[in-house]
Enzyme design. Structure first.
Site, PDB file in Angstrom:
ATOM      1  N   VAL A  49      -1.111  -2.514  -4.311  1.00  0.00           N
ATOM      2  CA  VAL A  49      -0.248  -2.913  -5.224  1.00  0.00           C
ATOM      3  C   VAL A  49      -0.245  -4.813  -5.418  1.00  0.00           C
ATOM      4  CG1 VAL A  49       2.049  -3.546  -5.998  1.00  0.00           C
ATOM      5  CG2 VAL A  49       1.730  -1.254  -5.077  1.00  0.00           C
ATOM      6  N   ASP A  69      11.650  10.770  -2.835  1.00  0.00           N
ATOM      7  CA  ASP A  69      10.581   9.551  -2.192  1.00  0.00           C
ATOM      8  C   ASP A  69      11.979   9.293  -1.405  1.00  0.00           C
ATOM      9  OD1 ASP A  69       9.686   9.190   0.561  1.00  0.00           O
ATOM     10  OD2 ASP A  69       7.843   8.714  -0.770  1.00  0.00           O
ATOM     11  N   ARG A 103       0.738  -1.592   0.592  1.00  0.00           N
ATOM     12  CA  ARG A 103       0.523   0.107  -0.169  1.00  0.00           C
ATOM     13  C   ARG A 103       1.059   1.405   0.148  1.00  0.00           C
ATOM     14  NH1 ARG A 103      -4.992  -0.656   1.587  1.00  0.00           N
ATOM     15  NH2 ARG A 103      -5.790  -3.142   2.389  1.00  0.00           N
ATOM     16  N   GLY A 104      -0.012   2.295  -0.422  1.00  0.00           N
ATOM     17  CA  GLY A 104       0.654   3.385  -0.931  1.00  0.00           C
ATOM     18  C   GLY A 104       0.033   5.017  -0.696  1.00  0.00           C
TER      19      GLY A 104
END
Length: 533
Positions: A28, A143, A22-23
């Site tokens: 994903v 990032d 997850r993001g």
């Protein structure tokens, strides 16, 4: 249909199977390519999950930009884009499935939580190669962190997650991240706060350039060789202040065996003034490699911890001249060449045969080996004298209330902070903390943690953390205050006597402690430690 409930969903030639990540930009999925029957990874976005139409439009624009950026970066250490598809209101980025975890999991698999110097050189070169290639194509990542460097089954690192990356050449295009406001609010901060450059907290988004990536890479390198982050706090604004005003803690304070020149390298990479940082990621990697090359006598003994045997595979090394090529090719050196200074090499097409290094690392002669050992022996002798002195002059801890209190209250430990120096005041507070621990006065120790620290750790969990502790002898190294004296970094060496199932054991820990001034009192803002013996 919810973005979290797409198991079994089919579109184009793909079938989604299960969520594997997850993001901030979506989830994903592990998926199946129905044509090849190969597993792949698919990043999924539901633009409608945002409450407003404008929020949905911005999310989709950023997602498309991520796909466009990946598609333009063809490099062996950058994740590749298979396709971009929009279907039934969802957007999908299709990528290869990388099975080896990531740099973070690689470090966790090590007994010490760190990489060896040779491993650090090896992986840093790959990261720098990918980063400089992206910069040469006018892309900044914004990032960088260990979880965004994926580890392939052959041991190669792959830079991934370009969700907040942007093109330097056209910062306004699709750049819906606070274009006209200073980035000061938590929801507007770009990147992961533990790794991002100081200017990210107060500059416009469009003003952030590749030097912010250099800073983040320096923080990642620090974590690779120490197993800890230089700055930690549950409060985003405390973290911002640390990045902006506090000097990077010395890695040699955590591990005295590290080469003396590493601190200077890390501080240059993470300089507060971005003009003082390295001009490129490869320059950082080259300088670090030079220090390690002059320290490690057996540079080829790198171990691939994912398989447990010496590295035998080959990996690509980026050359800057490839940046202008429409179809870049890469020379494939072996791990032996890590011992050689980074250099531009002639471009050649990859061969299907095993690559043979053209510059094998030469082993030092016995005379040179002896000469290299002289300063090491001298250093160890000085260190032994210092440790002997410390052992006969242990720090005097403050007297504390010896009453054991089962439940915490708002009362605090009585401390006379009549010193004017911030470093000494913070040191006195830390010594009082461990005096309370040794006296089993856990309430008094817990009261010396900041409110943010206490919110992240309940009193019961705090007490459990010292369940086996009989006595801690703490040595506080020279404190390092920030410019206004409100935050102090302290490096601690803790000699712990512990009761493990009726057996008394001696353990040694090193700790990085951040102390902050709250009103007239000093509190521990954060503390991370690792066992060294």
């Amino acid at each position: 249909m919810c973005i979290d409930a797409l198991n079994g969903y089919q579109f184009a030639d793909y079938t989604l199977q299960s969520i594997i990540g997850r993001g901030g930009m979506g989830v994903v999925y592990l998926a199946l390519d129905n044509r090849t029957q190969q597993q792949i990874a698919i990043k999924a976005l539901d633009p409608l999950m945002h409450e407003t139409r404008e929020g949905s439009r911005q999310a989709l624009a950023r997602f498309k930009r991520e796909a466009r950026i990946i598609s333009q970066l063809q490099h062996p250490h950058i994740i590749q884009l298979t396709s971009y598809i929009e279907d039934s209101g969802f957007a999908f980025i299709v990528m290869p499935y990388i099975r080896g975890g990531n740099l973070h999991t690689l470090m966790q698999r090590q007994e010490t939580g760190t990489l060896t110097l040779t491993q650090a050189v090896y992986y840093l070169q790959q990261m720098a190669s990918a980063l400089d290639y992206a910069h040469s194509h006018k892309v900044i990542h914004r990032d960088l962190k260990p979880t965004n460097f994926l580890l392939d089954s052959d041991g190669r690192l792959l830079l991934a997650d370009f969700g907040i990356a942007r093109f330097i050449a056209n910062p306004d295009e699709d750049d819906t991240w606070t274009q006209n406001e200073i980035i000061t609010h938590t929801e507007s901060i770009l990147g992961t706060a533990e790794y991002i450059a100081p200017e990210t907290f107060h500059r416009l988004s469009r003003d952030i350039d590749k030097r912010a990536d250099i800073y983040s890479l320096g923080i990642v390198l620090y974590q690779m060789i120490t197993g800890s982050l230089p700055f930690r706090s549950s409060n985003i604004f405390t973290l911002a202040e640390m990045h902006k005003s506090m000097q990077l803690p010395s890695v040699r304070s955590l591990d005295p065996s590290l080469p003396s020149g590493i601190d200077a390298i890390l501080r240059k990479a993470t300089a507060k003034d971005r003009e003082q940082r390295y001009i490129s990621a490869l320059k950082l990697a080259e300088t670090f490699q030079h220090i390690v090359q002059n320290t490690v006598n057996t540079p080829t003994e790198a171990i691939d911890r994912t398989r447990g045997h010496p590295l035998s595979y080959i990996y690509p090394s980026y050359t800057s001249s490839a940046a202008s090529s429409n179809q870049p090719h890469y020379v494939l050196p072996t791990i032996d060449q890590v011992a050689q200074p980074l250099q531009h090499v002639p471009l050649m097409a990859p061969s299907t045969e095993s690559a043979v290094p053209t510059h094998a690392a030469k082993k030092p002669t016995k005379k040179k080996q002896a000469a290299l050992n002289i300063p090491i022996i001298f250093f160890l002798a000085l260190l032994a004298i210092f440790m002997a002195f410390v052992s006969f002059h242990p720090p005097t801890l403050l007297k504390a209330n010896t009453q054991y209190v089962k439940n915490p209250s708002q009362q605090t430990v009585n401390m006379q902070l009549n010193l004017t120096d911030a470093g000494k005041q913070a040191q006195q507070m830390v010594q009082a903390f461990y005096a309370n621990i040794n006296a089993r006065n856990f309430q008094g120790a817990y009261a010396l943690l900041s409110t943010q620290y206490q919110q992240g750790q309940s009193y019961e969990k705090f007490v459990q953390g010292y369940e086996y502790t009989i006595h801690d002898t703490v040595t506080v190294q020279t404190p390092s205050p920030n410019s206004d004296g409100t935050l102090v970094t302290l490096m601690l060496t803790i000699q712990a006597t512990e009761d493990r199932g009726g057996i008394t054991r001696q353990s040694t820990y090193t700790a990085l402690c951040i102390a902050g001034k709250v009103g007239n009192l000093w509190k521990i803002q954060s503390q991370s430690q690792r066992k060294v013996k």
